[in-house]
Write a protein that holds these residues in place. Structure first.
Motif, PDB file in Angstrom:
ATOM      1  N   ALA A 242       0.842  -1.195   0.000  1.00 22.29           N
ATOM      2  CA  ALA A 242       0.000   0.000   0.000  1.00 22.29           C
ATOM      3  C   ALA A 242       0.881   1.249   0.000  1.00 22.29           C
ATOM      4  N   VAL A 243       1.924   1.232   0.820  1.00 18.98           N
ATOM      5  CA  VAL A 243       2.826   2.379   0.893  1.00 18.98           C
ATOM      6  C   VAL A 243       3.485   2.592  -0.469  1.00 18.98           C
ATOM      7  N   HIS A 244       3.941   1.499  -1.064  1.00 18.84           N
ATOM      8  CA  HIS A 244       4.622   1.609  -2.348  1.00 18.84           C
ATOM      9  C   HIS A 244       3.699   2.171  -3.428  1.00 18.84           C
ATOM     10  N   ARG A 245       2.516   1.587  -3.543  1.00 23.28           N
ATOM     11  CA  ARG A 245       1.627   2.017  -4.641  1.00 23.28           C
ATOM     12  C   ARG A 245       1.128   3.426  -4.440  1.00 23.28           C
ATOM     13  N   LEU A 246       0.870   3.783  -3.202  1.00 22.43           N
ATOM     14  CA  LEU A 246       0.440   5.154  -2.951  1.00 22.43           C
ATOM     15  C   LEU A 246       1.569   6.113  -3.324  1.00 22.43           C
ATOM     16  N   GLY A 247       2.789   5.718  -3.005  1.00 25.60           N
ATOM     17  CA  GLY A 247       3.945   6.548  -3.356  1.00 25.60           C
ATOM     18  C   GLY A 247       4.067   6.728  -4.864  1.00 25.60           C
ATOM     19  N   VAL A 248       3.910   5.640  -5.603  1.00 22.26           N
ATOM     20  CA  VAL A 248       3.970   5.709  -7.069  1.00 22.26           C
ATOM     21  C   VAL A 248       2.867   6.635  -7.583  1.00 22.26           C
ATOM     22  N   ALA A 249       1.678   6.462  -7.029  1.00 21.21           N
ATOM     23  CA  ALA A 249       0.539   7.255  -7.491  1.00 21.21           C
ATOM     24  C   ALA A 249       0.762   8.743  -7.225  1.00 21.21           C
ATOM     25  N   ILE A 250       1.299   9.058  -6.052  1.00 23.25           N
ATOM     26  CA  ILE A 250       1.546  10.471  -5.721  1.00 23.25           C
ATOM     27  C   ILE A 250       2.544  11.053  -6.717  1.00 23.25           C
ATOM     28  N   GLU A 251       3.596  10.304  -7.004  1.00 25.93           N
ATOM     29  CA  GLU A 251       4.623  10.764  -7.938  1.00 25.93           C
ATOM     30  C   GLU A 251       4.016  11.022  -9.318  1.00 25.93           C
ATOM     31  N   GLN A 252       3.193  10.069  -9.788  1.00 28.53           N
ATOM     32  CA  GLN A 252       2.583  10.235 -11.115  1.00 28.53           C
ATOM     33  C   GLN A 252       1.619  11.416 -11.139  1.00 28.53           C
ATOM     34  N   ALA A 253       0.881  11.581 -10.036  1.00 26.24           N
ATOM     35  CA  ALA A 253      -0.066  12.701  -9.982  1.00 26.24           C
ATOM     36  C   ALA A 253       0.688  14.023 -10.021  1.00 26.24           C
ATOM     37  N   ARG A 254       1.862  14.045  -9.395  1.00 29.00           N
ATOM     38  CA  ARG A 254       2.673  15.277  -9.452  1.00 29.00           C
ATOM     39  C   ARG A 254       3.125  15.547 -10.882  1.00 29.00           C
ATOM     40  N   GLN A 255       3.592  14.485 -11.547  1.00 24.16           N
ATOM     41  CA  GLN A 255       4.090  14.666 -12.913  1.00 24.16           C
ATOM     42  C   GLN A 255       3.013  15.203 -13.841  1.00 24.16           C
ATOM     43  N   ARG A 256       1.763  14.749 -13.603  1.00 24.98           N
ATOM     44  CA  ARG A 256       0.690  15.191 -14.493  1.00 24.98           C
ATOM     45  C   ARG A 256       0.024  16.477 -14.031  1.00 24.98           C
ATOM     46  N   GLY A 257       0.528  17.039 -12.963  1.00 27.87           N
ATOM     47  CA  GLY A 257      -0.021  18.321 -12.517  1.00 27.87           C
ATOM     48  C   GLY A 257      -1.311  18.217 -11.716  1.00 27.87           C
ATOM     49  N   TYR A 258      -1.608  17.020 -11.174  1.00 26.00           N
ATOM     50  CA  TYR A 258      -2.777  16.926 -10.295  1.00 26.00           C
ATOM     51  C   TYR A 258      -2.403  17.249  -8.861  1.00 26.00           C
ATOM     52  N   LEU A 259      -1.111  17.155  -8.596  1.00 24.16           N
ATOM     53  CA  LEU A 259      -0.601  17.567  -7.294  1.00 24.16           C
ATOM     54  C   LEU A 259       0.495  18.578  -7.560  1.00 24.16           C
ATOM     55  N   GLY A 260       0.699  19.458  -6.603  1.00 20.66           N
ATOM     56  CA  GLY A 260       1.768  20.431  -6.762  1.00 20.66           C
ATOM     57  C   GLY A 260       1.206  21.834  -6.858  1.00 20.66           C
ATOM     58  N   LYS A 261       1.935  22.687  -7.560  1.00 19.69           N
ATOM     59  CA  LYS A 261       1.529  24.085  -7.657  1.00 19.69           C
ATOM     60  C   LYS A 261       0.538  24.260  -8.805  1.00 19.69           C
ATOM     61  N   ASN A 262      -0.383  25.185  -8.637  1.00 23.20           N
ATOM     62  CA  ASN A 262      -1.266  25.596  -9.715  1.00 23.20           C
ATOM     63  C   ASN A 262      -1.928  24.399 -10.408  1.00 23.20           C
TER      64      ASN A 262
END
Ligand SMILES: Cc1cc2nc3c(=O)[nH]c(=O)nc-3n(C[C@H](O)[C@H](O)[C@H](O)COP(=O)(O)O)c2cc1C
Ligand code: SF4
Ligand code: FES
Lengths: 540, 213, 160
Positions: A242-262
Motif C-alpha cells: 500500500a505504501v509503495h503504490r500510494l507513493g507511485v501514485a503520488i509521484e505520477q499525480a505530481r508529474q501530471r499536474g494533479y498535485l503540486g503548484k497551480n
C-alpha cells in the motif's frame, strides 16, 4: 499501439501476492512471448479483486473469464485458451455448488453480483501503478469539476450527499469539512487515516493498493474545499504494498499536474506526503494520530478539548478522514449528492465495505449498499459456513465492536443498527464464527488485543483491560469463579464510562456483547468446567 | 477575576471564572477524588477519578472543565460510583506495597481517595492478582522510583517540564508496562526535587527518606 | 553488528531526512529496517542530529511496536494473531512453532538465527492463518505445515 483483443488481469493484492501472484505474472509474461501471443493479449496487474479466498486470481477481459487459485503450472493452459476456438480452462473456473456448475464470468459469480461496487469500482480492474488507467476510468474528472466550483458548493454537495465517515464513528463528513473551512487561519491540513489497526480488517489497505488515485483525488478536493495545501496519508508500516503504490501514485499525480503548484491551472496548490505508522492501534484515534505525525508518543488527549477541525496538526485546523471516505468523494462530485443519497438507508447513505473473513466459504473484500441484511452478506455473498457447520455469531467493528448472534441476522447493516445491537461498524472488519468458535475465547482474544494496545495513560483502560483479560484467561483455563460474570460486567461498565478515549470506552464491547448474547457459554465454563465449542482444552 | 456561583451537591458555591470545577470544589471544602491533578500544572485528566455528574446526567472529569455560571453538578451519585469505584479497587489491588512502612503513608493521595470512598477490602480481594513486581529504579543520586507504587499520574513529568522547560523524565513503554524513567538523561537532573515533592503517592522517594525508614 | 557499519549506515539514513521533530519516527523506521533493531549508537546519532534528547527518542521508540532495542534473528518469524487467523487456529500454530524452533513469543535465539513474534494483523485475513518469515508470506497454515516449514530449513533461507 494496436488494440489488443484480450487483457489478462492478474490480481496483485497482498492476498494474491502471498499466494504467489508475483511469480505467476512473470510466468504469464514469459509464456506470452514464447507462444507469440503478444499481439493478442496484454497482461496487466491490478489491485485486489476482492475474492481473496480464491486467489491468486486471473481475469480475462472483455469476457470477464474468471480463473481462481491459479498457479504457474496453469500458465500454458490459460494462454492456450486464448486461441480461437480453444476451450476455457475449466478446472480453474469458480464452481458453484448450488447449481453444480462451473461459472465462466465473475459477473455471474454470486460473490460479485450481489455486491454494489462503487468505491471498489476500480479495484481489481485498473493497474494502480499506471495513472492512465485511472484517467481512462474517468479519474480526476471530479477534481476538474470541483476546481470549477466554489469551496462552499463542494462542502454543500458533500453535506447533501449524507456521506458519513467510514473510519468507524460515522461522523457526517460535510459537517467536518464545514467546521474546518470556517476555522480561521491560512495554514490547514488534510490527513487520510489509513492506520487500519483493527485485527481482521484489510479494506483500507485494499483501496490504497488497488485504487490509490481515488484517495488522492478525494484528498485534493477536500484540501480545495477547506483551503488546505498540504496533506498527509498516514499508512501503517505493516502495509508495504500500500505504501509503495500510494507513493507511485503520488509521484505520477505530481508529474501530471494533479498535485503540486497551480493544479490544472486553477492557482490552487496541494501536495500529499506519506507518513508511516510504526505500530500502535491507538494512533488511529484522531488526537493520537496527530501527535504521532508530530513525532511524539501517540497518546490521545482528554475531552474537553478543541476539535481537530479547529486545533489539529501543529495546532492548525485539520480534516481527518478515513481512506474510504476520501475514495467516495470523486463519486459524489461526479454524480451529485442526490445520486449518492438515493443509496442506503435514511441515516446511512452510500455503501459499506467489509473485509469478510473467518468461518465463511468466500472470504474477501466486499461492498454492499448500506442497509443490506447481515444474512445476505454472510450467506449470499459469503456463501455461508464451510463444512455444513452451524452459524454462531458475526463480529463487526473489531476490538471496539461486538458479536451478534443468529437472531440478529435479519438486521440491516448501517451505523445506527449495529451500535444499538451492542456492536459497531468500526472500520469494516466482519468475522464470521461457527459452532466451533468459543465466545469466551473470542472475548479473551479481543481483550488481549486491547490490553496490549492500550496506550497506558489513563487508569481504567490501562489496568481495567488487563484485569478483564486476566479474568477471561482464567475462565477459559477452567479457573473461573462464581462471581466472575458480574465482575466483568462491573469492570466493563466502569471502563466504558470513565476511560479517556474511544479505545477504552469501547474496549469492553466484545465482552459485554458476548455476555449479553452467549451468557450460557460463560456459565458452562465457570460452573461446569466445560467449553461447549470444545476450544478451551483446559476446560474438558 | 470575576466571581460567579455554581451549584455543587445542592449548595451554592462561589467560584472564580477560569477555575476548574475541581479547584472550585476543593476551595469550598468539597472533596472530589483525584490523583493526577496538581495545582499550577495543566490538567491532563489521566486518572479519571474526578468524575462528576452534570445536570443532564453526563459524567465529566472535573479537573479539566472550567466553571460556567449557573452550572449544577453532583459529586456523588450511583452513576459516578459505578464508574469510579472499580478503578480505585483495581488501583489498590495493583499497588504492591502495604501502607505500613511506606514513607508516604499519612500524606498519600491514594489513602485519601480510599477513605473517602470507604473502599471495601472484600471487593478488592475478589480481583485477580497484578502482574509481577518490578525492580526499583535507583534513578539518580537523590531519589528512587518504585514502579510498583506508580499510578502514572504524570505529575513528575509535567513538573519537570514546567520548571525546566523540557522534562528529563519520560514515559517509557506502553500500556500497563509503562513506567517513568530518565533513560539516559539522569546526569542533567538539577535535583530540584520538585517532582519528588509533588508525587501524590510513594513512588518517587528521596534517598534520605528511604534510609531514615 | 560492526560499530563502524552502524555509524556509517546511520549517517547515510540521516542524510536522506530533514531535521524537524516530525522526522523522528520516519528515521527510526529506516534504522529499524536497515539493522533489524535500534542500536544504541544510532539512537545517539539521531539524538544529536535532531537535537532531541536521548530519553525522548527512547520514550517514542518504546511506544511503537515496530521498534526493537535488541538485535533480532536472521529469520524473523511473525505469526499473525488477527481475528480471522485466531479463529482459524493461529494459537496452535504459535505453539507448534515454539516447539519446533524452541523459542517463546518475543524471543530471539542465542545464535541470532530466529526471532519469533506475533503481530496484530497482517491483513491477509482471507488466507488465515498466516505467518511470515522475513518478507515471505505463508497462508492457510496448519500445525503440520508450520512444523515442516521450520524442519526443512532450506525453505526459510530462500526467502531471507
Ligand atoms: C482506538 C481507535 C482506533 C481507530 N482506528 C482507526 C483506523 O484505523 N482508521 C480510521 O479511519 N479511523 C480510525 N479511528 C477513528 C478515527 O479516530 C476517526 O474518527 C476517523 O479516522 C475519522 O474519519 P471518518 O470521519 O472518515 O470516519 C480510530 C479510533 C479509535 C478511538
Ligand atoms: S482509554 Fe486507553 S488508549 Fe485511550 S487514553 Fe486511556 S489508556 Fe490510552
Ligand atoms: S484529577 Fe481529573 S482525571 Fe485525574
Amino acid at each position: 499501439m494496436p488494440e489488443k483483443l484480450r487483457t489478462i488481469l492478474v490480481c496483485q493484492g497482498t492476498g494474491c501476492i502471498s499466494g504467489g501472484a508475483g511469480q505467476l505474472q512473470e510466468a504469464l509474461s514469459a509464456e506470452l512471448t514464447l507462444q507469440k501471443l503478444n499481439a493478442v493479449a496484454e497482461i496487466k496487474h491490478t489491485g485486489c479483486h476482492g475474492f481473496c479466498q480464491r486467489g491468486p486470481l486471473v481475469v480475462i477481459e472483455p469476457e470477464g473469464i474468471f480463473y481462481t487459485k491459479v498457479t504457474q503450472n496453469d500458465v500454458p493452459d490459460i494462454l492456450h485458451s486464448l486461441r480461437p476456438g480453444a476451450p476455457l480452462v475449466e478446472r480453474l473456473l469458480y464452481y458453484d455448488t448450488v447449481i453444480n456448475q462451473p461459472i465462466k464470468s465473475f459477473h455471474d459469480v454470486p460473490f460479485y453480483y450481489k455486491q454494489q461496487r462503487l468505491v471498489l469500482r476500480n479495484c481489481g480492474v485498473i493497474n494502480p501503478e499506471n495513472i492512465d488507467d485511472y484517467l481512462d476510468a474517468g479519474g480526476y474528472k471530479a477534481l476538474r469539476k470541483a476546481l470549477a466550483m466554489k469551496p462552499e458548493e463542494i462542502i454543500k454537495e458533500v453535506k447533501d450527499s449524507g456521506l458519513r465517515g467510514l473510519g468507524g464513528a460515522g461522523f457526517p463528513t460535510g459537517r467536518k469539512w464545514e467546521a474546518a473551512s470556517q476555522s480561521p487561519g491560512n495554514v490547514k491540513y488534510i490527513i487520510c487515516n489509513g492506520d487500519e489497526g483493527d485485527p481482521g480488517a484489510f479494506q483500507d489497505r485494499s483501496v490504497l493498493e488497488g485504487d490509490p488515485h481515488s484517495v488522492i483525488e478525494g484528498m485534493i478536493i477536500a484540501g480545495y474545499a477547506i483551503g488546505a495545501h498540504h496533506g498527509y496519508a498516514y499508512v501503517r508500516n505493516e502495509y508495504p504494498f500500500a505504501v509503495h503504490r500510494l507513493g507511485v501514485a503520488i509521484e505520477q499525480a505530481r508529474q501530471r499536474g494533479y498535485l503540486g503548484k497551480n493544479i490544472l491551472g486553477s492557482k490552487f496548490n496541494f501536495d500529499v506526503e506519506i507518513f508511516q505508522g510504526a505500530g500502535a492501534f491507538v494512533c488511529g484515534e484522531s488526537t493520537a494520530l496527530v501527535l504521532s505525525i508530530e513525532g511524539k508518543r501517540g497518546m490521545p488527549r482528554s475531552l474537553p478539548r478543541p476539535r481537530t477541525t479547529e486545533v489539529g496538526l501543529w495546532g492548525k485546523p485539520t480534516v481527518l478522514n478515513n481512506v474510504k471516505t476520501y475514495a467516495n468523494i470523486p463519486l459524489i462530485i461526479n454524480n451529485g449528492a442526490a445520486w449518492f443519497a438515493s443509496r442506503g438507508t435514511e441515516k446511512s447513505k452510500g455503501t459499506a465495505i467489509f473485509s469478510l473473513t473467518g468461518k465463511v466459504v468466500n472470504s474477501g473484500l466486499i461492498e454492499v449498499v448500506m442497509g443490506t441484511r447481515l444474512r445476505e452478506i454472510i450467506f449470499d455473498i459469503g456463501g455461508g459456513i464451510p463444512g455444513g457447520r452451524a452459524f454462531k455469531a458475526v463480529q463487526t467493528g473489531g476490538p471496539s465492536g461486538g458479536c451478534l448472534p443468529a437472531e440478529m441476522l435479519n438486521m440491516p447493516v448501517d451505523f445506527d443498527s449495529l451500535t444499538s445491537a451492542g456492536s459497531m461498524m468500526g472500520s469494516g472488519g466482519m468475522v464470521v464464527m461457527d459452532q466451533d468458535t468459543c465466545m469466551v475465547d473470542i472475548a479473551r482474544y479481543f481483550l488481549d488485543f486491547t490490553q496490549r494496545e492500550s496506550c497506558g495513560q489513563c487508569i481504567p483502560c490501562r489496568i481495567g483491560t488487563k484485569q478483564m483479560f486476566d479474568i477471561l484467561d482464567s475462565i477459559i483455563k477452567g479457573r473461573g469463579k462464581p462471581g466472575d460474570i458480574d465482575l466483568l460486567l462491573e469492570l466493563g461498565h466502569s471502563i466504558k464510562e470513565s476511560s479517556l478515549c474511544a479505545l477504552g470506552q469501547s474496549a469492553p464491547n466484545p465482552v459485554l456483547s458476548t455476555i449479553r448474547y452467549f451468557r450460557d457459554e460463560y456459565e458452562a465454563h465457570i460452573f461446569e468446567g466445560h467449553c461447549p465449542a470444545g476450544v478451551c482444552t483446559h476446560c474438558l | 477575576m470575576s466571581k460567579l456561583t455554581i451549584n455543587i451537591d445542592g449548595k451554592e458555591v462561589q467560584a472564580k471564572s477560569g477555575d476548574t470545577i475541581l479547584e472550585t470544589a476543593l476551595a469550598a471544602g468539597k472533596y472530589i477524588p483525584h490523583l493526577c491533578y496538581c495545582p499550577g500544572l495543566k490538567p491532563e485528566a489521566l486518572c479519571r477519578l474526578c468524575l462528576v455528574e452534570m445536570a443532564d446526567g453526563e459524567l465529566i472529569t472535573s479537573c479539566r472543565v472550567p466553571v460556567v455560571r449557573g452550572m449544577v453538578i453532583k459529586t456523588k451519585s450511583p452513576a459516578i460510583d459505578r464508574a469510579v469505584r472499580p478503578t480505585v479497587e483495581l488501583l489498590i489491588k495493583y499497588h504492591h506495597e502495604r501502607c505500613a512502612g511506606c514513607p508516604a503513608s499519612g500524606h498519600c493521595e491514594l489513602q485519601t481517595v480510599m477513605s473517602h470512598l470507604k473502599i471495601d477490602r472484600k471487593r478488592v480481594r475478589r480481583l485477580r492478582p497484578p502482574p509481577a513486581k518490578r525492580p526499583i529504579d535507583v534513578m539518580n543520586r537523590c531519589f528512587d522510583y518504585d514502579p510498583n507504587r506508580c499510578i502514572l499520574c504524570g505529575i513528575c513529568i509535567r513538573t519537570c517540564e514546567a520548571i525546566h522547560g523540557e522534562s528529563l523524565l519520560y514515559y517509557i513503554g506502553r500500556g500497563h508496562e509503562t513506567k517513568v524513567a530518565f533513560y539516559g538523561d539522569e546526569k542533567k537532573c538539577e535535583t530540584c526535587l520538585k517532582c519528588v515533592e509533588r508525587c501524590p503517592v510513594g513512588t518517587l522517594l528521596a534517598k534520605n527518606l528511604i534510609e531514615a525508614k | 553488528m560492526d560499530a563502524n557499519l552502524i555509524e556509517t549506515g546511520t549517517k547515510e539514513i540521516l542524510s536522506t531526512h530533514g531535521k524537524g521533530h516530525n522526522k523522528l519516527v520516519p528515521i527510526l523506521l529506516d534504522i529499524q529496517e536497515s539493522f533489524g533493531y535500534l542500536p544504541e549508537n544510532s539512537v545517539r546519532q539521531v539524538s544529536d542530529f535532531l537535537n532531541v534528547r536521548i530519553g525522548q527518542v527512547y520514550s517514542v521508540a518504546s511506544f511503537y511496536k515496530r521498534f526493537q532495542l535488541t538485535p533480532i534473528g536472521k529469520r524473523r518469524v511473525t505469526v499473525c494473531r488477527g481475528t480471522a487467523c485466531h479463529i482459524r487456529g493461529a494459537p496452535q500454530i504459535v505453539t507448534e512453532i515454539e516447539n519446533t524452533i524452541h523459542l517463546k513469543e518475543g524471543e530471539t535465539s542465542a545464535d541470532l538465527e530466529y526471532t519469533l513474534e506475533t503481530v496484530a494483523c497482517i491483513g491477509c485475513c482471507a488466507l488465515a492463518p498466516v505467518i511470515t518469515v522475513n518478507k515471505a508470506v505463508y497462508g492457510a497454515m496448519t500445525p503440520r505445515t508450520a512444523k515442516e516449514l521450520f524442519n526443512d530449513s532450506s525453505r526459510g533461507d530462500k526467502n531471507a
